[in-house]
Scaffold this active site. Sequence first.
Site, PDB file in Angstrom:
ATOM      1  CB  SER A 263      37.488  11.206 100.135  1.00  0.00           C
ATOM      2  OG  SER A 263      36.263  11.265 100.839  1.00  0.00           O
ATOM      3  CE  LYS A 264      37.164  20.122 100.382  1.00  0.00           C
ATOM      4  NZ  LYS A 264      35.693  20.242 100.443  1.00  0.00           N
TER       5      LYS A 264
END
Length: 508
Positions: A263-264
């Site tokens: 994920s970011k």
Amino acid sequence: MTDTKIRVRFAPSPTGPLHIGGVRTALYNYLFAKHYNGIFILRIEDTDQARYVEGAEEYIMEALEWAGIKIDEGIKEGGPHAPYRQSERKEIYHQYAEKLLNTGDAYYAFDTPDELEKLRLEYESQGETFNYGCNTRLRMYNSLTLSSEEVNRRLASGDHYVVRYRMPENEDISFIDIIRGDIVVNTSTLDDKVLYKSDGMPTYHLANIVDDHLMEISHVIRGEEWLPSLPLHVMLYRSFGWTAPLFAHLPLLLKPTGKGKLSKRDGDKMGFPVFPLYWPYGETATGYREEGYFHEAFVNMLALLGWNPGTEQEIFSMDELITAFSIDRVGKSGSRFDPEKARWFNHQYMQRKSNEELAELFMPVVTKKGFSPSHDSLVKLVSMVKERATFITDMWKEVDFFFIAPDTYDEKELKKRWDDSSADMIRSLRELVASLEVFTPEEMEKTVREWVSASGFNTGSIFNIFRFLLVGACRGPRLFDIAEWLGREETLRRLDTGLRKLTAGNEA
Ligand code: GLU
């Protein structure tokens, strides 16, 4: 496989910046298509207007272009099945929703979001999940339970409705995923998904199937997160009487820890991008391009995150990837993303690039620092330092002293190296350098070494102090390469300045 025309599509929804997992999906589609001389299509799936994000479409196209993924048919390129943006194909989906309504494979449902929410909560309070499907649909407001007059009345008066797929009860459906093998699902475990809404928009499922069929897609290669939708898609193909394409669901990209989806936030925490390009809107995000990755390195790294060539080879150009790629060598399990490995690839590509190209890329960095060396001198410079650099911008800290003469000297190092004999040693060295006939590293080194052994000085200390005065610290490429690049004049100047500064106060 060569006699059927290979046609694949990358079908992103423009809901924000494209995650590198999405780029990998596009890449595998592209490699697969090109391996078989097939067609790669970009289809924009923008039927969910609520999730539409301005700028995302351009971002997707720019990212693919940067990665070297060439689109054969798409929203800009056009093609025999245009338009390739789903919001421009509304009428088409409407016809197909009608078809399913007519055959009884779909039905109108009028339940309001509030009613559904209430049911959901009721079920939840008893520890169960509400599914709109074969066990519940006969208790709901839909064309299966309401009279046809009532249905027509509601439709005519413009009531909100959705069209739901009528999933058959208790049937085992089996299908094949190229990566995962045979899959069997019992239809009673599936709900009646919404296919179409009264706002005139299809949902993902209907639009996706209809377009894959009309666009003659031969293989659907997409992320694992779509595997749960596959049974419905298979059923839809059956309802329409169409031959389904072949499916391959790609494994997830996992966090560097190996647990969970990349994920970011992982990127933010560990300082690496999870997007190909900088995303400038809203919550901005950094991209591989802006972080200084070469697109070839980025693509090479992505290609090996889930696919393996079956050999030890790690460095692949796009053409080599196209030749080597096969979907059978895509693994089932998630691939752990390794930021170190990404950097390693960039370093590898840096070493493989010509010094001319690197100099061109590096020139703007140097210019921005206020210097304007010739192209040739920069070529020489990058050849000396690229081995130590991973990114073009890294090179500045390796070469700054070539442009900026040392002003101060590392005190700690100085203590270690400077002694009573140093000043005399440097004075003699200065004379020697000034008298050299040819100012090449080879000549210089030969002459200096001969002089050192004749003079009885210590080679190590001479070389160290020489470097120290040219660089200001004990770092940098080979000493005589530095001197040559600086030129005789600048080399002498640095020796003089050093002598002056280091002897100030001691020998007046
Ligand atoms: N629009 C879907 C997405 O955003 C496409 C999934 C598929 O390839 O079928 O990923």
